[in-house]
Design an enzyme around this catalytic site. Sequence first.
Site, short mmCIF file in Angstrom:
data_model
loop_
_atom_site.label_atom_id
_atom_site.label_comp_id
_atom_site.label_asym_id
_atom_site.label_seq_id
_atom_site.Cartn_x
_atom_site.Cartn_y
_atom_site.Cartn_z
N SER A 144 13.11 3.71 6.55
CA SER A 144 12.47 5.11 6.57
C SER A 144 13.74 6.05 7.31
CB SER A 144 11.30 5.23 7.21
OG SER A 144 10.93 6.47 7.82
N TYR A 159 4.01 3.51 12.73
CA TYR A 159 5.13 3.53 11.72
C TYR A 159 6.51 3.28 12.13
CZ TYR A 159 6.67 5.24 7.16
OH TYR A 159 7.21 5.07 5.69
P1 NAI Z 1 2.52 4.55 -2.07
O1 NAI Z 1 1.25 4.59 -1.49
O2 NAI Z 1 2.61 5.28 -3.42
O3 NAI Z 1 2.83 3.06 -2.60
C1 NAI Z 1 2.61 2.17 -1.76
C2 NAI Z 1 1.98 0.92 -2.54
O4 NAI Z 1 1.79 -0.35 -1.46
C3 NAI Z 1 0.82 1.03 -3.14
O5 NAI Z 1 0.58 0.62 -4.40
C4 NAI Z 1 -0.30 0.18 -2.21
O6 NAI Z 1 -1.44 -0.38 -2.92
C5 NAI Z 1 0.73 -0.99 -1.75
N1 NAI Z 1 0.30 -1.77 -0.44
C6 NAI Z 1 -0.32 -1.09 0.54
N2 NAI Z 1 -0.71 -2.18 1.24
C7 NAI Z 1 -0.29 -3.34 0.38
C8 NAI Z 1 -0.52 -4.77 0.87
N3 NAI Z 1 -1.23 -5.22 2.14
N4 NAI Z 1 -0.07 -5.64 0.18
C9 NAI Z 1 0.42 -5.29 -1.03
N5 NAI Z 1 0.71 -3.89 -1.48
C10 NAI Z 1 0.28 -3.20 -0.37
O7 NAI Z 1 3.71 4.60 -1.20
P2 NAI Z 1 5.24 5.06 -1.23
O8 NAI Z 1 5.42 6.28 -0.86
O9 NAI Z 1 5.53 4.68 -2.72
O10 NAI Z 1 6.04 4.00 -0.53
C11 NAI Z 1 6.61 2.89 -0.65
C12 NAI Z 1 7.31 2.27 0.81
O11 NAI Z 1 8.39 3.56 1.01
C13 NAI Z 1 6.44 2.28 1.60
O12 NAI Z 1 7.43 1.07 2.81
C14 NAI Z 1 6.79 3.58 2.57
O13 NAI Z 1 6.58 3.10 3.85
C15 NAI Z 1 8.30 3.85 2.31
N6 NAI Z 1 8.73 5.18 2.65
C16 NAI Z 1 7.85 6.08 1.79
C17 NAI Z 1 8.43 7.57 2.01
C18 NAI Z 1 7.68 8.72 1.54
O14 NAI Z 1 7.87 9.79 1.85
N7 NAI Z 1 6.84 8.52 0.30
C19 NAI Z 1 9.48 7.70 2.94
C20 NAI Z 1 9.88 6.66 3.72
C21 NAI Z 1 9.63 5.52 3.59
#
Ligand code: NAI
Length: 255
Positions: A144, A159
């Site tokens: 991130s 975070y």
């Molecule tokens: P999202 O919420 O759309 O997807 C995250 C997924 O991770 C979900 O499907 C959720 O069910 C799954 N998840 C959560 N806890 C879990 C667990 N214990 N075991 C297995 N799966 C689990 O979020 P997004 O935005 O796609 O995030 C993906 C990655 O990108 C994360 O690591 C987030 O921190 C990172 N990120 C996102 C940013 C953003 O602006 N959306 C910015 C920087 C990093």
Amino acid sequence: MPLLANHIAVITGAGSGIGRAIALGFAREGARVIALDVNADGAAETAKLVSDSGGTACSFPLDVTDRAACVAMAKRIADAIGPVSILVNNAGIARRNGMTGAADAVVKDWEDVIAINLTGVFNVTHAFLGSLRANKGRIVNIGSIQSFVHIRQPSSPAYTASKHGVLGFTKALAVELGKEGVRVNAIGPGFIETPLNAATRASNPDGVRLFIEHTPLGRAGQPEDIVGPAIFLASDLSAYVTGSIVMADGGYRAV
Ligand code: NAI
């Protein structure tokens, strides 16, 4: 030849947002995709989307905080599908109670965010390490902007700590495994519109506006914006890249 032909790619958190987009992108490049998510339905939907678009995918439920389940999953995949050569540690959550918030919420944020975003990355990597080492694997961790700096509003020390940790872990593994030909890198997404920040976008439009004003490209990112960097880091295009982080943040950190 597609860039990821003959690779088996495991993606955690593949049931939504960035993970789903990476799954679809990897499949377009010829990888056999294994979508893992604590949300079984989300992961299954991703696998269906991949299949519907002509790719090869399957899905399994996996909670990355459950170390024994990660080990069992790695064995199951090795036995039933084959050797994993690409791992994307993408599963993550964001909770934003600052350190001075209600004590219960702050403590719970810390425990959950570190367990999923940092220890989860360790758990899955450790479980698949044998296969990745045997196959000159590529690991892509999702960091991130907060792998480098804290974003003030709304504050989330957990975070920021977790994503700094992901970058540190990326460097440590890259150094330890480099001689074996295993490459380990990270991606630093900026503000990407996904379900992760849907509530923040709805409740804090001023914060979003300020963030985008700070972003040279002048727009929020979409999950697809992370796919190119992920394919680059997972493929031979990045054969001499390890221990690195590719920022896909619209230039945010340049300002
Ligand atoms: P999202 O919420 O759309 O997807 C995250 C997924 O991770 C979900 O499907 C959720 O069910 C799954 N998840 C959560 N806890 C879990 C667990 N214990 N075991 C297995 N799966 C689990 O979020 P997004 O935005 O796609 O995030 C993906 C990655 O990108 C994360 O690591 C987030 O921190 C990172 N990120 C996102 C940013 C953003 O602006 N959306 C910015 C920087 C990093």
